[in-house]
Design an enzyme around this catalytic site. Structure first.
Site, PDB file in Angstrom:
ATOM      1  N   LYS A   1      39.821  37.156  33.127  1.00 23.35           N
ATOM      2  CA  LYS A   1      39.414  35.855  33.689  1.00 23.35           C
ATOM      3  C   LYS A   1      38.080  35.979  34.416  1.00 23.35           C
ATOM      4  CE  LYS A   1      41.183  34.499  37.865  1.00 23.35           C
ATOM      5  NZ  LYS A   1      40.196  34.052  38.860  1.00 23.35           N
ATOM      6  N   ASN A   2      37.962  37.015  35.244  1.00 27.06           N
ATOM      7  CA  ASN A   2      36.770  37.128  36.084  1.00 27.06           C
ATOM      8  C   ASN A   2      35.530  37.537  35.295  1.00 27.06           C
ATOM      9  OD1 ASN A   2      38.278  36.331  38.211  1.00 27.06           O
ATOM     10  ND2 ASN A   2      38.320  38.316  39.266  1.00 27.06           N
TER      11      ASN A   2
ATOM     12  N   ARG B   1      34.892  32.796  52.561  1.00 27.32           N
ATOM     13  CA  ARG B   1      34.169  32.830  51.291  1.00 27.32           C
ATOM     14  C   ARG B   1      32.898  31.977  51.292  1.00 27.32           C
ATOM     15  NH1 ARG B   1      38.465  33.281  46.482  1.00 27.32           N
ATOM     16  NH2 ARG B   1      36.892  34.661  45.645  1.00 27.32           N
ATOM     17  N   PRO B   2      31.938  32.340  52.152  1.00 25.89           N
ATOM     18  CA  PRO B   2      30.669  31.602  52.161  1.00 25.89           C
ATOM     19  C   PRO B   2      29.831  31.896  50.916  1.00 25.89           C
ATOM     20  CG  PRO B   2      30.573  33.480  53.665  1.00 25.89           C
ATOM     21  CD  PRO B   2      31.961  33.466  53.086  1.00 25.89           C
ATOM     22  N   ILE B   3      28.735  31.136  50.721  1.00 25.20           N
ATOM     23  CA  ILE B   3      27.846  31.408  49.577  1.00 25.20           C
ATOM     24  C   ILE B   3      26.419  31.689  50.067  1.00 25.20           C
ATOM     25  CG2 ILE B   3      29.180  30.206  47.799  1.00 25.20           C
ATOM     26  CD1 ILE B   3      27.192  27.835  48.136  1.00 25.20           C
ATOM     27  N   ASP B   4      26.321  32.185  51.316  1.00 26.91           N
ATOM     28  CA  ASP B   4      24.982  32.407  51.877  1.00 26.91           C
ATOM     29  C   ASP B   4      24.163  33.434  51.078  1.00 26.91           C
ATOM     30  OD1 ASP B   4      27.039  34.066  52.852  1.00 26.91           O
ATOM     31  OD2 ASP B   4      25.852  34.728  54.557  1.00 26.91           O
TER      32      ASP B   4
ATOM     33  N   CYS C   1      38.894  29.259  51.772  1.00 27.21           N
ATOM     34  CA  CYS C   1      40.139  29.247  51.032  1.00 27.21           C
ATOM     35  C   CYS C   1      41.111  30.160  51.746  1.00 27.21           C
ATOM     36  CB  CYS C   1      39.945  29.638  49.577  1.00 27.21           C
ATOM     37  SG  CYS C   1      39.725  31.377  49.314  1.00 27.21           S
TER      38      CYS C   1
ATOM     39  N   ARG D   1      46.849  30.410  37.643  1.00 26.41           N
ATOM     40  CA  ARG D   1      45.378  30.464  37.611  1.00 26.41           C
ATOM     41  C   ARG D   1      44.886  31.807  37.086  1.00 26.41           C
ATOM     42  NH1 ARG D   1      43.383  30.603  42.812  1.00 26.41           N
ATOM     43  NH2 ARG D   1      41.584  31.314  41.655  1.00 26.41           N
TER      44      ARG D   1
ATOM     45  N   ASP E   1      42.000  42.557  44.741  1.00 26.47           N
ATOM     46  CA  ASP E   1      42.901  41.679  43.986  1.00 26.47           C
ATOM     47  C   ASP E   1      44.239  42.345  43.674  1.00 26.47           C
ATOM     48  OD1 ASP E   1      41.116  39.635  44.047  1.00 26.47           O
ATOM     49  OD2 ASP E   1      40.433  39.847  41.983  1.00 26.47           O
TER      50      ASP E   1
ATOM     51  N   ARG F   1      36.746  27.461  42.635  1.00 25.67           N
ATOM     52  CA  ARG F   1      35.641  28.012  43.387  1.00 25.67           C
ATOM     53  C   ARG F   1      34.562  28.611  42.478  1.00 25.67           C
ATOM     54  NH1 ARG F   1      33.689  31.770  45.968  1.00 25.67           N
ATOM     55  NH2 ARG F   1      32.840  31.169  47.972  1.00 25.67           N
TER      56      ARG F   1
END
Ligand code: UD1
Length: 417
Positions: A22-23, A121-124, A116, A396, A304, A92
């Site tokens: 998936k990833n 889980r920032p996106i900086d 979450c 998922r 994970d 996400r």
């Protein structure tokens, strides 16, 4: 609502074929928007997150055909760079579209992903990197808009080897002017797989899989055919389940090279793990002994698999310690495992697991994907019946988890309630 009912105590025996990752599939599907011809991606798992990515690609104007495990994307008619917010909220990973859409069309608008259950889980890092490549970033009303007439190669050092930021920046750099050097980047197998797909499309990327990646920009990407790597987290979960309940399980189409840290820890518990080409066989005859794990970026122990491995630890002889170093709040499964009779205490990012002779079945609720898998592993090992709620989280990331486990002899059914 659907639940799993798992009656524990049965050994697992037999063979399972591991599905595609998936990833790896998600960023590769996102990257197809940069191509100027049809891309054919094989080994794509049937999962909710992939369905959302396909819906997003269609909403942007791509023609997508999904037959079996093969997804064909014709990106030639993409007419929008606005990722629909209702789809973005469902997954996400739609943040992966930022780099490709910006690089190809000079603009992109996504709704800002929220926190979450496993952490903020920032996106900086993603945004700082895009800015270094020359993008203007505006954030308002919950949206992030990135624009650039052109992107220009630069030297970017990440504060932490984030998987998503490495993928996003590598994709943006592929169509930039000049050379981009990305330092302190993630080395996960999914990064290497994405790089190989991009290279097949004509990208010039060196050293993906190392801590420093060099990308020399090209003007166009063509179409390509690519098969995604096997899902190492699905493979690892099945190995952990076999070690927890005993038996003899063979995984086909796995990649043992991607699972070094996991294989080492499973062996440390006393289980046998044999490896040959793309086959992994786990045999376990008696209860294992306690081991410690510390999650870390690849090639360290994957975060994970922390929750599924903790389910195994609950019944190992002795005391195991888990240090979660990647996400700050990834222990939501602990309370549920304790409801099943486990003895786990948490202090900050450390969990101490005192092994108990057996778990007992209970009604428990998955609150995230991998935590949900942990509850299934615990249910397989527990006495009596465990009812696992919150299946949409598990669905998922695991394709037909119940079917595969049943094929191995487990007593697990999916019920609508
Ligand atoms: C990916 C995986 C996820 C896995 C994780 C770590 C996909 C679709 N998801 O998620 O399954 O658990 O890698 O192996 O591939 N961070 C920041 N700022 C950023 C980006 C990240 O502070 O801009 C932090 C995160 O909060 C986290 C750490 O970096 O603490 C690692 O996150 P990252 O590697 O980016 O994870 P994802 O790519 O989101």
């Amino acid at each position: 609502m659907e639940v799993f009912e798992v009656t524990g105590g049965r050994q697992l025996n037999g063979t399972v074929r591991v599905c595609g990752s998936k990833n790896a599939a998600l960023p590769i599907l996102a990257a197809t928007v940069m191509a100027e011809d049809v891309c054919v991606i094989e080994g794509v798992p049937h999962l909710e997150d992939v369905r959302v990515m396909v819906e997003i690609l269609r909403a942007l104007g791509a023609q997508v055909d999904w037959q079996g495990d093969t997804v064909s994307v014709d990106p030639r008619n993409i007419s929008s760079t606005d990722v629909p917010s209702h789809l973005m909220r469902r997954m996400r990973s739609s943040v992966f579209l930022m780099g490709p859409l910006l690089a190809r069309f000079g603009e992109v608008r996504v709704s800002r992903p929220g926190g979450c259950v496993i952490g903020q889980r920032p996106i900086d890092f993603h945004l700082r990197g895009m800015r270094a490549l020359g993008a203007r970033i505006e954030q308002s009303h919950g949206y992030v808009r990135c624009t650039a007439n052109r992107l220009y190669g630069d030297h970017i050092t990440l504060d932490y080897p984030s998987v998503g930021a490495t993928e996003n920046l590598m994709m943006a750099a592929v169509l930039s002017d000049g050379v981009t050097v990305l330092e302190n980047v993630a080395r996960e197998p999914e990064i290497v797989d994405l790089a190989q797909f991009l290279q097949r499309c004509g990208a010039r990327i060196e050293n993906a899989g190392d801590g420093t990646i060099t990308v020399t920009g090209v003007h166009h990407l063509g179409g390509a055919r690519h098969r995604v790597i096997p899902d190492r987290i699905v493979a690892g979960t099945m190995m952990i389940a076999a070690a927890a309940v005993g038996g003899d399980v063979t995984l086909e189409r796995a990649d043992p090279h991607h699972l070094g840290a996991v294989i080492a820890k499973i062996r440390e518990t006393g289980a046998q793990v044999q490896v040959e080409r793309d086959i992994i066989r786990v045999t376990q005859a008696e209860p294992g002994r306690a081991v410690d794990i510390r999650t870390a970026p690849y090639p360290g122990f994957p975060t994970d698999l922390q929750a599924p491995f903790m389910a195994l630890m609950t019944i190992l002889r002795g005391t195991s310690v888990v240090r979660e170093s990647v996400f700050e709040a990834r222990f939501k499964h602990v309370d549920e495992l304790n409801r099943m009779g486990a003895n786990i205490s948490v202090d900050g990012q450390t969990a101490v697991v005192h092994g108990v002779p057996r778990l007992s079945g209970a009604t428990v609720e998955a609150s995230d994907l991998r935590g949900g898998a942990a509850l299934v592993v615990a249910g397989l090992a527990a006495e009596g019946t465990t009812r696992v709620e919150g299946l949409h989280h598990i669905d998922r990331g695991y394709e037909q988890l119940d079917t595969h486990l049943r094929d191995l002899g487990a007593d697990i059914v999916r019920r609508a309630v």
